[in-house]
Design a protein around this motif. Structure first.
Motif, PDB file in Angstrom:
ATOM      1  N   CYS A 101       0.829  -1.204   0.000  1.00 27.19           N
ATOM      2  CA  CYS A 101       0.000   0.000   0.000  1.00 27.19           C
ATOM      3  C   CYS A 101       0.861   1.250   0.000  1.00 27.19           C
ATOM      4  O   CYS A 101       1.983   1.240   0.511  1.00 27.19           O
ATOM      5  CB  CYS A 101      -0.892   0.061   1.247  1.00 27.19           C
ATOM      6  SG  CYS A 101      -2.237  -1.122   1.287  1.00 27.19           S
ATOM      7  N   PHE A 149      -2.546  -2.086  -3.594  1.00 24.41           N
ATOM      8  CA  PHE A 149      -2.189  -2.799  -4.820  1.00 24.41           C
ATOM      9  C   PHE A 149      -2.858  -4.174  -4.804  1.00 24.41           C
ATOM     10  O   PHE A 149      -2.253  -5.200  -4.505  1.00 24.41           O
ATOM     11  CB  PHE A 149      -0.671  -2.884  -4.958  1.00 24.41           C
ATOM     12  CG  PHE A 149      -0.061  -1.565  -5.312  1.00 24.41           C
ATOM     13  CD1 PHE A 149       0.245  -1.246  -6.634  1.00 24.41           C
ATOM     14  CD2 PHE A 149       0.168  -0.612  -4.334  1.00 24.41           C
ATOM     15  CE1 PHE A 149       0.780  -0.012  -6.958  1.00 24.41           C
ATOM     16  CE2 PHE A 149       0.705   0.631  -4.655  1.00 24.41           C
ATOM     17  CZ  PHE A 149       1.003   0.927  -5.974  1.00 24.41           C
ATOM     18  N   PHE A 174      -4.464  -1.508  -8.982  1.00 26.68           N
ATOM     19  CA  PHE A 174      -4.596  -0.943  -7.628  1.00 26.68           C
ATOM     20  C   PHE A 174      -5.925  -0.220  -7.464  1.00 26.68           C
ATOM     21  O   PHE A 174      -6.637   0.047  -8.436  1.00 26.68           O
ATOM     22  CB  PHE A 174      -3.431   0.000  -7.305  1.00 26.68           C
ATOM     23  CG  PHE A 174      -3.241   1.143  -8.264  1.00 26.68           C
ATOM     24  CD1 PHE A 174      -4.028   2.282  -8.195  1.00 26.68           C
ATOM     25  CD2 PHE A 174      -2.250   1.094  -9.244  1.00 26.68           C
ATOM     26  CE1 PHE A 174      -3.847   3.339  -9.071  1.00 26.68           C
ATOM     27  CE2 PHE A 174      -2.058   2.150 -10.130  1.00 26.68           C
ATOM     28  CZ  PHE A 174      -2.863   3.274 -10.040  1.00 26.68           C
TER      29      PHE A 174
END
Length: 258
Positions: A101, A149, A174
């Motif tokens: 992330c 993601f 994402f």
């Protein structure tokens, strides 16, 4: 009469192929400026990730982080961080499932780990990855957005477990996550109130699902030719793709250029 136009960045102003704005689009922006039309960026990007665009053209204001952090020069017009309980949930979830992330605060940004999935940012968007940091930091500083993601097939890991988060996808690799009720339409309202421009005098351009609220909210919503069918269906007008100068073609269609 159009008095304000809001532009998404990736896939709208900037090509996914060249990572650049075409000379025709840049010239169109200058023509709009000469006519007194206010021009605004409206993006899911963080403030630190838009300077290259602002170096190309001095926009009148910016909606960043999908409407959660908006500003005009040094004046903050909207600032809506996530609920603290949801931040705790996100931090614990990333630790448990170990998916990568990007954590986005008002000024700072950082990643929780480095994996091949994150290569999409520097390779496809020409955006450098933020530095590595312990996501525990998010419990101590206001957090505005998380870029997780996760593909469409895996996003169930994150979604559906809290009522306070709003996930928005504009890329297959994402998903942007902001506070529930957030969106580019909220950022538009903050910008328009500041400049005292009625909503009926607005136009917006976008290509991703995070642009849906903005395209529906504007008096005229324009979807790029490279947008997916959902975005095109929500727009008032569908133009050519970003690589075919879709912004310019739409502005010509609506007789907004000199």
């Amino acid at each position: 009469m159009t008095k304000a136009i809001f532009f998404d960045i990736d896939g709208t102003l900037l090509s996914f192929e060249t990572h650049a704005m075409s000379s025709a689009t840049l010239d169109a922006l200058h023509q709009l400026r000469s006519k007194g039309i206010k021009l605004f960026l409206s993006t899911g990007r963080h403030r630190s990730m838009i300077q290259s665009v602002l170096d190309l053209f001095p926009f009148d204001g910016c909606i960043t982080l999908n409407g959660q952090y908006c500003f005009c020069k040094d004046q903050i017009l909207r600032s809506v961080p996530m609920n603290r309980d949801d931040v705790t949930y996100l931090v614990e979830l990333t630790r448990k499932n170990a998916f990568p992330c990007i954590f986005l605060e008002a000024e700072a940004s950082y990643i929780n780990c480095i994996t091949p999935e994150m290569d999409v940012f520097p390779q496809q968007l020409s955006i450098p990855l933020p530095p590595l940091a312990d996501p525990q930091r998010a419990l101590e500083h206001p957090l505005y957005q998380v870029v997780a993601f996760l593909t469409k097939e895996k996003e169930h890991i994150l979604t559906g477990h809290t009522k306070h988060l709003n996930p928005m996808r504009w890329h297959p690799d994402f998903i942007d996550v902001v506070a529930q009720g957030g969106g580019k339409d909220r950022g538009m309202d903050a910008i328009l109130a500041h400049f005292k421009i009625p909503l009926e005098n607005t136009m917006a351009f976008g290509d991703g699902e995070n642009d849906l609220s903005m395209l529906r909210h504007a008096a005229v919503g324009v979807a790029m030719g490279n947008a997916n069918p959902t975005v095109k269906a929500a727009a008032d007008y569908v133009t050519a793709s970003v690589d075919e100068d879709g912004v310019v073609r739409a502005l010509e269609h609506f007789n907004l250029l000199l």
